[in-house]
Design a protein around this motif. Structure first.
Motif, mmCIF file in Angstrom:
data_model
loop_
_atom_site.group_PDB
_atom_site.id
_atom_site.type_symbol
_atom_site.label_atom_id
_atom_site.label_comp_id
_atom_site.label_asym_id
_atom_site.label_seq_id
_atom_site.Cartn_x
_atom_site.Cartn_y
_atom_site.Cartn_z
ATOM 1 N N MET A 96 4.719 -12.874 -11.588
ATOM 2 C CA MET A 96 3.360 -13.071 -12.082
ATOM 3 C C MET A 96 2.497 -11.867 -11.719
ATOM 4 S SD MET A 96 2.074 -16.023 -9.477
ATOM 5 C CE MET A 96 2.111 -15.794 -7.695
ATOM 6 N N ARG A 97 1.253 -11.859 -12.197
ATOM 7 C CA ARG A 97 0.403 -10.683 -12.065
ATOM 8 C C ARG A 97 0.115 -10.319 -10.612
ATOM 9 N NH1 ARG A 97 -5.354 -12.908 -14.542
ATOM 10 N NH2 ARG A 97 -5.713 -14.573 -13.017
ATOM 11 N N GLU A 98 -0.010 -11.322 -9.719
ATOM 12 C CA GLU A 98 -0.275 -11.011 -8.323
ATOM 13 C C GLU A 98 0.905 -10.290 -7.694
ATOM 14 O OE1 GLU A 98 -2.961 -11.288 -4.917
ATOM 15 O OE2 GLU A 98 -3.098 -11.201 -7.099
ATOM 16 N N THR A 99 2.104 -10.692 -8.063
ATOM 17 C CA THR A 99 3.306 -10.014 -7.581
ATOM 18 C C THR A 99 3.341 -8.573 -8.086
ATOM 19 O OG1 THR A 99 4.510 -12.114 -7.577
ATOM 20 C CG2 THR A 99 5.830 -10.087 -7.528
ATOM 21 N N LEU A 100 3.005 -8.383 -9.342
ATOM 22 C CA LEU A 100 2.994 -7.035 -9.925
ATOM 23 C C LEU A 100 1.927 -6.157 -9.282
ATOM 24 C CD1 LEU A 100 3.432 -8.037 -13.676
ATOM 25 C CD2 LEU A 100 5.193 -7.163 -12.133
ATOM 26 N N ARG A 101 0.814 -6.765 -8.851
ATOM 27 C CA ARG A 101 -0.277 -5.996 -8.243
ATOM 28 C C ARG A 101 0.052 -5.586 -6.810
ATOM 29 N NH1 ARG A 101 -4.720 -6.806 -4.989
ATOM 30 N NH2 ARG A 101 -4.204 -9.005 -4.644
ATOM 31 N N LEU A 102 0.653 -6.474 -6.056
ATOM 32 C CA LEU A 102 0.828 -6.250 -4.624
ATOM 33 C C LEU A 102 2.131 -5.558 -4.245
ATOM 34 C CD1 LEU A 102 -0.502 -9.555 -2.994
ATOM 35 C CD2 LEU A 102 -1.477 -7.273 -2.803
ATOM 36 N N THR A 103 3.122 -5.563 -5.130
ATOM 37 C CA THR A 103 4.448 -5.075 -4.769
ATOM 38 C C THR A 103 4.901 -3.930 -5.660
ATOM 39 O OG1 THR A 103 5.839 -6.438 -6.232
ATOM 40 C CG2 THR A 103 4.959 -7.510 -4.265
ATOM 41 N N ASN A 104 6.017 -3.319 -5.270
ATOM 42 C CA ASN A 104 6.588 -2.226 -6.060
ATOM 43 C C ASN A 104 7.527 -2.719 -7.158
ATOM 44 O OD1 ASN A 104 8.956 -2.901 -4.666
ATOM 45 N ND2 ASN A 104 8.821 -1.147 -3.272
ATOM 46 N N LEU A 105 7.661 -4.038 -7.328
ATOM 47 C CA LEU A 105 8.611 -4.563 -8.304
ATOM 48 C C LEU A 105 8.202 -4.233 -9.737
ATOM 49 C CD1 LEU A 105 9.484 -8.053 -6.761
ATOM 50 C CD2 LEU A 105 10.694 -5.867 -6.498
ATOM 51 N N GLY A 106 6.892 -4.133 -9.995
ATOM 52 C CA GLY A 106 6.433 -3.809 -11.339
ATOM 53 C C GLY A 106 6.725 -2.379 -11.744
ATOM 54 N N GLN A 107 7.085 -1.529 -10.773
ATOM 55 C CA GLN A 107 7.391 -0.123 -11.058
ATOM 56 C C GLN A 107 8.871 0.086 -11.380
ATOM 57 O OE1 GLN A 107 6.115 1.869 -7.479
ATOM 58 N NE2 GLN A 107 4.064 0.980 -7.559
ATOM 59 N N LEU A 108 9.659 -0.971 -11.234
ATOM 60 C CA LEU A 108 11.104 -0.830 -11.422
ATOM 61 C C LEU A 108 11.468 -0.739 -12.897
ATOM 62 C CD1 LEU A 108 12.434 -3.422 -8.803
ATOM 63 C CD2 LEU A 108 12.179 -0.943 -8.543
ATOM 64 N N ALA A 109 12.574 -0.048 -13.163
ATOM 65 C CA ALA A 109 13.113 0.075 -14.513
ATOM 66 C C ALA A 109 14.581 -0.317 -14.496
ATOM 67 C CB ALA A 109 12.950 1.510 -15.025
ATOM 68 N N VAL A 110 15.110 -0.599 -15.680
ATOM 69 C CA VAL A 110 16.527 -0.954 -15.792
ATOM 70 C C VAL A 110 17.381 0.140 -15.156
ATOM 71 C CG1 VAL A 110 18.427 -1.304 -17.416
ATOM 72 C CG2 VAL A 110 16.202 -2.389 -17.833
ATOM 73 N N GLY A 111 18.320 -0.276 -14.320
ATOM 74 C CA GLY A 111 19.186 0.656 -13.601
ATOM 75 C C GLY A 111 18.791 0.827 -12.148
ATOM 76 N N ASP A 112 17.538 0.486 -11.816
ATOM 77 C CA ASP A 112 17.119 0.546 -10.414
ATOM 78 C C ASP A 112 17.793 -0.573 -9.624
ATOM 79 O OD1 ASP A 112 15.475 2.721 -10.838
ATOM 80 O OD2 ASP A 112 13.668 1.512 -11.144
ATOM 81 N N ARG A 113 17.844 -0.379 -8.309
ATOM 82 C CA ARG A 113 18.445 -1.377 -7.436
ATOM 83 C C ARG A 113 17.398 -1.910 -6.467
ATOM 84 N NH1 ARG A 113 23.755 -1.315 -8.220
ATOM 85 N NH2 ARG A 113 24.157 -2.633 -6.418
#
Length: 204
Positions: free
Chosen positions: A64-81
């Motif tokens: 959700m949007r709060e997770t995307l705001r607070l963490t680096n998970l929203g910066q990940l792309a396919v192929g990242d670990r």
């Protein structure tokens, strides 16, 4: 609850984008899928997420949007670990420290000091949270339970052994990268309690 002992890494194999919402699909190794059910909690880089779909090795999680705001998970792309830890069960060994999977902020990697058989990483934490930093205190970095080596204002360092570098994504981090931070809950509770007591005394 989590222990900060990363059980492995998993590749992000698909991302479904929506408005202020994302679905991540990870290719989870067989050992990490054992007994996994819908609704189970799995930490990704230290952030607690819920299993929403299972299709063989492909396991889905919603952000959700709060997770995307607070963490680096929203910066990940396919192929990242990502670093992965299943929720702790009663009777499991607590090899790290108790962690909730609730990321409080991100810190930026500023400097890497290399030495034989170990590596020291220096991070900068946003100012409101520096009061929680103590030498030899616990901190969660991308889901990894680590001990703070030294504190210099907003900057702090951790020392990594080869096993940590091999088992987690921290060995791939470069200056400028942002990592998820979870402050030790006991440290946070103590600091905030002391602050409230002192504030009450000053206003009395």
């Amino acid at each position: 609850m989590f222990t900060g002992i990363v059980q492995g890494t998993a590749e992000l194999v698909a991302v479904e984008e929506a408005q202020e919402f994302r679905t991540h699909v990870l290719a989870l190794p067989a050992a990490l899928r054992e007994g996994l059910e819908l609704g189970a909690s799995v930490a990704h880089n230290g952030c607690c997420l819920t299993v929403t779909a299972i299709d063989g090795e492909r396991v889905s999680f919603d952000l959700m949007r709060e997770t995307l705001r607070l963490t680096n998970l929203g910066q990940l792309a396919v192929g990242d670990r990502v670093n992965v830890e299943r929720a702790a069960r009663f009777g499991d060994e607590i090899g790290g420290h108790a962690m909730s999977g609730h990321v409080i902020a991100m810190a930026e990697l500023g400097e890497i000091d290399e030495a034989p058989n170990n590596r020291r990483l220096w991070f900068t934490l946003p100012q409101p949270y520096e009061r929680f930093l103590f030498e030899k205190g616990y901190i969660g970095i991308d889901g990894i339970s680590l001990t703070i080596g030294e504190v210099r204002g907003q900057r702090f360092c951790v020392n990594l052994i080869p096993e940590t570098l091999a088992r987690t994504t921290l060995g791939e981090r470069v200056p400028g990268d942002r990592v998820n931070i979870e402050i030790d809950p006991q440290t946070q509770a103590i600091v905030e309690t002391v602050e409230r007591v002192l504030a009450a005394r000053r206003s009395a």
